[in-house]
Structure formats: structure tokens, C-alpha cells
Design a protein around this motif. Structure first.
Motif, PDB file in Angstrom:
ATOM      1  N   ILE A 169       0.856  -1.202   0.000  1.00 20.46           N
ATOM      2  CA  ILE A 169       0.000   0.000   0.000  1.00 20.46           C
ATOM      3  C   ILE A 169       0.889   1.249   0.000  1.00 20.46           C
ATOM      4  O   ILE A 169       0.667   2.187  -0.771  1.00 20.46           O
ATOM      5  N   PHE A 172       2.444   1.691  -3.468  1.00 22.72           N
ATOM      6  CA  PHE A 172       1.458   2.208  -4.433  1.00 22.72           C
ATOM      7  C   PHE A 172       1.141   3.677  -4.159  1.00 22.72           C
ATOM      8  O   PHE A 172       0.945   4.456  -5.079  1.00 22.72           O
ATOM      9  N   LEU A 173       1.071   4.039  -2.863  1.00 26.38           N
ATOM     10  CA  LEU A 173       0.808   5.442  -2.513  1.00 26.38           C
ATOM     11  C   LEU A 173       1.910   6.352  -3.050  1.00 26.38           C
ATOM     12  O   LEU A 173       1.633   7.410  -3.602  1.00 26.38           O
ATOM     13  N   LEU A 175       3.922   5.712  -5.584  1.00 25.92           N
ATOM     14  CA  LEU A 175       3.821   5.727  -7.053  1.00 25.92           C
ATOM     15  C   LEU A 175       2.662   6.615  -7.514  1.00 25.92           C
ATOM     16  O   LEU A 175       2.770   7.331  -8.502  1.00 25.92           O
ATOM     17  N   LEU A 176       1.551   6.553  -6.757  1.00 24.57           N
ATOM     18  CA  LEU A 176       0.371   7.355  -7.103  1.00 24.57           C
ATOM     19  C   LEU A 176       0.653   8.848  -6.918  1.00 24.57           C
ATOM     20  O   LEU A 176       0.316   9.671  -7.767  1.00 24.57           O
TER      21      LEU A 176
ATOM     22  N   TYR B  41      -2.425   5.523 -15.537  1.00 30.81           N
ATOM     23  CA  TYR B  41      -1.434   5.219 -14.508  1.00 30.81           C
ATOM     24  C   TYR B  41      -1.975   5.402 -13.082  1.00 30.81           C
ATOM     25  O   TYR B  41      -1.888   4.467 -12.265  1.00 30.81           O
ATOM     26  N   PRO B  42      -2.569   6.592 -12.750  1.00 27.85           N
ATOM     27  CA  PRO B  42      -3.091   6.715 -11.377  1.00 27.85           C
ATOM     28  C   PRO B  42      -4.197   5.704 -11.064  1.00 27.85           C
ATOM     29  O   PRO B  42      -4.307   5.260  -9.920  1.00 27.85           O
ATOM     30  N   MET B  45      -2.516   2.439 -10.144  1.00 31.87           N
ATOM     31  CA  MET B  45      -1.939   2.517  -8.795  1.00 31.87           C
ATOM     32  C   MET B  45      -3.047   2.457  -7.726  1.00 31.87           C
ATOM     33  O   MET B  45      -2.896   1.808  -6.689  1.00 31.87           O
ATOM     34  N   ILE B  49      -3.808  -0.197  -4.638  1.00 34.92           N
ATOM     35  CA  ILE B  49      -4.135   0.121  -3.234  1.00 34.92           C
ATOM     36  C   ILE B  49      -5.426  -0.604  -2.835  1.00 34.92           C
ATOM     37  O   ILE B  49      -5.525  -1.161  -1.734  1.00 34.92           O
ATOM     38  N   CYS B  52      -4.685  -4.338  -2.266  1.00 29.58           N
ATOM     39  CA  CYS B  52      -3.911  -4.542  -1.030  1.00 29.58           C
ATOM     40  C   CYS B  52      -4.751  -4.199   0.201  1.00 29.58           C
ATOM     41  O   CYS B  52      -4.602  -4.826   1.254  1.00 29.58           O
TER      42      CYS B  52
END
Lengths: 510, 170
Positions: A169, A172-173, A175-176, B41-42, B45, B49, B52
Motif C-alpha cells: 500500500i 502504491f501510494l 507511485l500514485l 497510470y493513477p 496505482m 491500493i 492490497c
């Protein structure tokens, strides 16, 4: 190559570069010695001050801070049983008992020599390995790079915290968050919420200083809320002259331990995400297993200090191998150093050897020089650093907060950057409290733009068809490795508690 | 930690759904694209999240819940099993206690207020106040320590930034 190398020598051996290496190592040593402060925090705080420097000066200075910090962390571990960094926890096991026996100066000398030994060995390995690996990496395309990045983030998430899901998580955060700003293809604003300041993306320094430095100060403030800040620290250094000497015979006896531990540090350091703490633990365990007197470990064995410090410091230059080879940071400090490269308009990775060979060789020479400076600063300043650790938290913590504000202001986009830094301090505090790996978060944030670019290119190249991956065997290997690590770590954590108990019971009885 | 992770997991699931369904489409301008849209892309991602977050909820949902006595737990089948319940039963072992949260919030309030004052009245005036306020908050009462600490770092940094780096300060 020869031209680039001779040019690099001329660039490094100038008063400015040497002075900044000295300054970097000294500041790093100082920060490393202070309990609770770490080298990543120091790099984050000092990064804004390097913006106006030449790239070689700035990078040599920050690498000096990194090296000095790793070595300095042994000082408080040995003298007051409080490790300057998590990787020095192992040093306390034998370092502090040596202090209690009146051998503090000897322990500090062993720690310093082991640190320098590990550091030099690892720097040589970095110099020998980085370019050949970069030559191999230069042939990798966007598909392979995407697969490597997926594997790296997955692996770092798996090993850097207790929970695999929380690690992912955080990754990903990061990367976001990196996707805020102008879209790389259309140039249109994305996730900017109307703030023109976010068009260039969220400033790295606001994120790094907030999540690393200020949040750490806040954690320390709440940790000492029962009035622990104003307490004076005491050392038990008896100053016994006979015990302070380190004869050559004794040092020679430690050489095999230092060599083995350096090897452990190098191997662990090269693998992204494992970190210096694991290197110290592994080398300590190995040293105890091979020792003729294993019972002395934990009672003040010099081999214990040597093993821990050599591995700790050997892992520092080794973490730069993947940075130079493929542009992949595996730790907090290297993520920040990669940020420094980017800040100076340089893209770490295989193309750096082709495009700016003189700079890369300059950094390598600067690193070797920093190793020697480390020895000099350690020997000359040993007693001074031993006194610095006595400074109270009531003095250190407010000054760090002030430096955080200045740092975020200078390179974070003015006051907007300062407020952004406060937001990330808030986020970082809860990440630390609830064990969301901020290593994965920051690595994800630094790698974000590269990850997006390579993912887009890979999607275009493969036309979005999975079958096209068959033309990219290297990518398949890394994707399989990523899937295996996801399956392995997630199944371990999602396993039925009863089955897990039975499995552990069976393992214990067998 | 189990309860906190469960709440955290649910929070991240909601956050990811909000991102995918509302924030990314609302805060991303679309244009002519050759390859992939700016949403891609966002969204990927955020989907990561989301997955997960579900994994985290699932993992903690299936973890045994502790009894009041602390060292025993009961699984879904009702069988007692032993687990490490330090985090659940001992407030000191909990990741965040009420008093720690209070200290954190007060410290944040002091810092945010000082930053606002620095923005309005300048760093030379209010940076020493920030340092002094934090020192007093942390329990330092010796003015022989407070005075040099509040003045020296500000003076040194001011000289470096304005004269060496030649950057303006607020």
C-alpha cells in the motif's frame, strides 16, 4: 575512458570538492552519533543547500554525509547503549559491555576501523561492478524495466515491514503521489487540485523532509512525553589509557571477521530493500558461529563490534550498485541520493556512464576519498563526538524542526512547500506508528515518473497483449519473481491461523 | 494493531474507490493521446491500493481475537489458541496511546502556528520563537541553554542562505 578518468581526477582534487567531502563526512558523523537522528534525515535536510552547487560537489558532499552517518552511529551505541541508527543495534550488544569494562576508546577505535574497512571494500566492489552491470542493463528496454520495477517494489514491500500488504500500500501510494502534475504525454494537469504549484509535481524535498525528518521528530516528542527529553545522558567511559590502545596483533585478529562481514554487507546492500540492519545481524551471527569463544559475544567481544560495523558500513556503498547500474534505489538514503541526481538534471542508471562518464568516475574517486576522510575525521574527532552525544533532546529536536522548515522552503516551492511538508509530516507520523513502510513509500515516489514512462512505453510496445511478453524473456523472469514473492508473502499472511499454528508446531517438533 | 489494521484496510479501500470513481476522473484533464490516457497510470496505482486494502482487511479479519486475559485467543471455530497480545492488552505496547496522540497534536499545533507566523512576519523574527517555544514545550527551562539555541542556528542559517546561497527567505 582514460580521458574521462583523468578529467575526473582533476575535478575531484580541488579545494572545493575536498572541503565539501570533509564537511559532509563530519556532519554525517555528527548526525550519526546523535541518538534518534539518522543519515537519511541528514541527507533530506541538507539536500536543499546543495541545489546551487556543481553536481560533483553536491553528490560528493551528500555521499560523505551518508558514509559519515553510517560510521558515526556506532558512537552512541558504544558509549550510551543507544544506537544512532537501527543498523547499530547490534553494535550495542558488545560495544556497550566494552564501555562498562572501561574499554570505550578501544571499542570506538574498533568500530571506526571496521567501518572504514567495510566502506573501502564495498566502494571498490561498487567501482568494479557498477559499469559492467550498467553495460548489461543498457540493453534492457521499457518492458524489462517495467518488470524489474514491479519486482523491486514488491520485494522491498515484502522485506521492509511486518505486513506485506501495508508495504505494498505504501509503495502504491508513493507511485500514485508521483503522478500528480502535468501528464507526461498530453502535458495536461493531473491531480493538481487547481494548485499551479503542483504542475511540476509534488516536490521531493517536501515529501522527504516531512515523512523522514519532521515525522521522526514528532515520534521522538511523543516517545519522551513523560519528561525524558531534558534528562542528561551519561557515559561510563573510564578513560583508562591501557584499555584505550588497539595493538596491531589484536587488529590483525579482527581482520578475518571484518572481511567476512564486509562481504555480507556488500551482498545484502546490493539487494534492494534488505538494508544495513539485516547485514549487521547476519554478520554478527556468522562471526559468533565461527568464533573460538562464542560465549564471549554479548559480554564485550571486540569481534562483535567489528562484525556489526564492517557489515553496516559495507552495505552503504553497495546500495549504490543498483542505482548506477539500473537507476534503482533500494534504501531511504539511496532514494534521496537519487533525488539529488535528478535535482541536478542527471538520470542515474546505465546511460549515466555513457553520457557523463567523467562525473561518474569523479563520484567514485570522491567516494574513495571520503572513506579516507572518514578515518581521519573519526580518529581526530573521536573525543569531540563522544561529547556531542550528551546534548539533550530539548536542544536537538527544535533545531531540526527549524531546519525542516528552511529545507522545505528552499527547494520545496516556498511556503507552499513548507505547508506540504507539514502535511507529509502528519502522514509520515501515522505511517511510522502503524508500520506502513515509508522506505517503500519514498522509493515508490522517487521511481514514480520512471515507472510511469516505462509502463506506458511497454504497453505501447506490446500493444497491451500479454502474449507479446514472450518476446521479452528477461521481463518474464522478473515478473515471475514478482508473482512468486507476492504469492509467498501474501499466502504467509493470509494463511488460516490454525494451519499456521499447526505448521509452526510441526516445524518445532521436527 | 489488529483493530487499527482492520480500520486502516477499510480506509484504504474507501480511499482507492474514491480515487478511481471520483477524484481521478474529476481532477484529470483529458486530451488527445497517442498511447494511454492520463487516467491510466493513477487508476492502476489506485487499483493496487484497493487490492492490497482488501488483502489487509482479509488478513486481519481472519486473525484470532484476544480474550480479556490477554494470552489466549479464540479462532473462528471457537478453539482457544495462544497468541502474542502485547499490542492489544498493554497500552504501552500499542502503536499510539491517547497521551502520545495529544503530545503529537500539541507539537503539530505549535509548529503550524509558528510556520504561519514565519510566513506573516518573517523568519528572522519568528524562527527563534519557534525554537524557543518547542524547547519550553519539551521541558527546557534553562535560559542559558534556550537563548543561544534559539539565536545561533537561525543566525548561521540566515547567513548561509542569504549570503552564500543568495536565496531569499520569508
Amino acid at each position: 575512458m582514460i580521458d574521462a578518468f583523468t578529467g575526473a581526477i582533476a575535478d575531484v582534487f580541488t579545494v572545493t570538492v575536498i572541503a565539501y567531502i570533509f564537511l559532509g563526512v563530519t556532519i554525517g558523523y555528527l548526525v550519526g552519533a546523535l541518538p534518534g537522528m539518522n543519515r537519511a534525515t541528514a541527507i533530506a535536510l541538507l539536500l536543499p543547500f546543495t541545489a546551487s552547487m556543481a553536481p560533483l560537489v553536491a553528490l560528493s558532499f551528500l555521499i560523505g554525509v551518508n558514509k559519515g552517518g553510517a560510521a558515526g552511529s556506532a558512537v552512541s551505541a558504544i558509549l550510551i547503549n543507544v544506537p544512532g541508527e537501527p543498523s547499530s543495534v547490534v553494535t550495542t550488544l558488545d560495544g556497550y559491555p566494552m564501555t562498562q569494562k572501561g574499554q570505550a576508546q578501544k571499542a570506538l577505535k574498533i568500530g571506526l576501523i571496521a567501518s572504514v574497512f567495510g566502506d573501502i571494500t564495498s566502494t571498490v566492489v561498487l567501482i568494479l561492478l557498477a559499469q559492467p552491470l550498467a553495460k548489461i542493463a543498457i540493453g534492457t528496454g521499457p518492458v524489462e524495466l517495467t518488470a524489474i520495477l514491479i519486482f523491486a517494489i514488491t520485494f522491498i514491500a515484502a522485506v521492509s515491514g511486518k505486513s506485506f500488504f501495508k508495504g505494498l500500500i505504501a509503495g502504491f501510494l508513493g507511485l500514485l503521489l508521483a503522478s500528480c502534475g502535468l501528464d507526461i504525454e498530453t502535458g495536461l494537469p493531473r491531480l493538481t487540485f487547481g494548485y499551479i504549484e503542483l504542475y511540476d509535481g509534488i516536490p521531493l524535498l517536501a515529501v522527504a523532509i516531512g515523512t523522514l525528518a519532521l515525522s521522526e521528530v514528532l515520534v521522538q516528542i511523543d516517545r519522551g512525553w513523560r519528561g525524558g527529553y531534558a534528562q542528561k545522558r551519561n557515559t561510563q567511559d573510564t578513560g583508562n589509557a591501557a584499555d584505550a590502545t588497539l595493538p596491531w596483533v589484536e587488529l590483525r585478529r579482527l581482520l578475518p571477521t571484518m572481511s567476512r562481514s564486509s562481504l555480507v554487507g556488500i551482498v545484502v546492500g546490493i539487494i534492494p530493500g534488505l538494508g544495513a540492519t539485516l547485514a549487521s545481524f547476519l554478520s554478527y551471527t556468522w562471526a559468533r558461529r565461527l568464533s573460538d569463544h562464542p560465549a564471549l559475544f554479548g559480554q564485550g567481544a571486540p569481534e562483535g563490534v567489528a562484525a556489526s560495523e564492517a557489515a553496516d558500513n559495507a552495505s552503504v556503498p553497495a546500495t549504490l550498485v543498483p542505482v548506477f547500474a539500473i537507476g534503482l534505489p533500494g534504501s531511504l538514503a539511496t532514494a534521496l541520493l537519487m533525488g539529488a541526481f535528478l535535482m541536478h538534471g542527471l538520470t542515474p542508471g546505465p546511460f549515466l556512464f555513457r553520457d557523463d562518464a567523467a562525473l561518474v568516475y569523479g563520484i567514485f574517486i570522491g567516494m574513495m576519498l571520503a572513506s579516507l576522510v572518514l578515518l581521519l575525521v573519526g580518529v581526530v574527532g573521536q573525543r569531540f563526538f563522544a561529547r556531542v552525544i550528551l546534548v539533550r533532546d530539548t536542544v536537538i529536536l527544535p533545531v531540526i524542526v527549524f531546519l525542516c522548515v528552511i529545507g522545505a522552503y528552499l527547494e520545496g516551492g516556498g511556503m507552499f512547500g513548507v505547508y506540504l511538508m507539514l502535511v507529509f509530516a502528519f502522514v509520515g507520523y501515522f505511517m511510522k506508528k502503524y508500520d506502513y513502510s515509508f522506505v517503500t513509500f519514498l522509493v515508490g515516489f522517487v521511481l514514480g515518473p520512471m515507472a510511469e514512462l516505462s509502463l506506458r512505453q511497454a504497453m505501447i510496445l506490446t500493444d497491451g497483449r500479454a502474449a507479446s511478453l514472450l518476446d521479452h524473456p528477461v521481463a518474464i523472469v522478473f515478473l515471475i519473481a514478482a508473482v512468486v514473492s507476492v504469492w509467498r508473502f501474501s499466502s504467509m499472511q493470509l494463511l488460516d491461523p490454525n494451519k499456521l499454528q499447526r505448521r509452526q508446531h510441526n516445524e518445532n517438533t521436527n | 494493531m489488529r483493530k487499527a489494521d482492520l480500520i486502516g484496510g477499510i480506509g484504504f479501500v474507501i480511499f482507492a474507490l474514491l480515487m478511481i470513481l471520483r477524484i481521478i476522473p474529476g481532477e484529470t484533464e483529458s486530451g488527445t493521446t497517442y498511447g494511454l490516457s492520463p487516467y491510466f497510470y493513477p487508476t492502476v496505482m489506485s487499483a493496487g491500493i484497493l487490492i492490497c486494502g482488501i488483502g489487509l482487511v482479509w488478513q486481519n479479519w481472519r486473525q484470532p481475537r484476544p480474550h480479556n486475559n490477554g494470552d489466549q485467543a479464540v479462532n473462528e471455530a471457537g478453539h482457544e489458541i495462544e497468541i502474542d497480545t502485547d499490542m492489544e492488552t498493554n497500552p504501552e505496547a500499542a502503536p499510539l496511546t491517547a497521551s502520545q496522540l495529544m503530545m503529537f497534536l500539541i507539537a503539530m499545533a505549535v509548529i503550524v502556528t509558528s510556520v504561519w507566523l514565519i510566513q506573516r512576519f518573517g523568519i528572522v523574527v519568528f524562527a527563534p520563537v519557534l525554537i524557543a517555544a518547542l524547547m519550553i514545550f519539551l521541558g527546557e527551562r534553562d535560559w542559558r541553554v534556550i537563548l543561544p539555541t534559539m539565536l545561533l542556528p537561525v543566525g548561521i542559517v540566515y547567513l548561509i542562505v542569504t549570503h552564500v546561497l543568495q536565496s531569499p527567505l520569508p
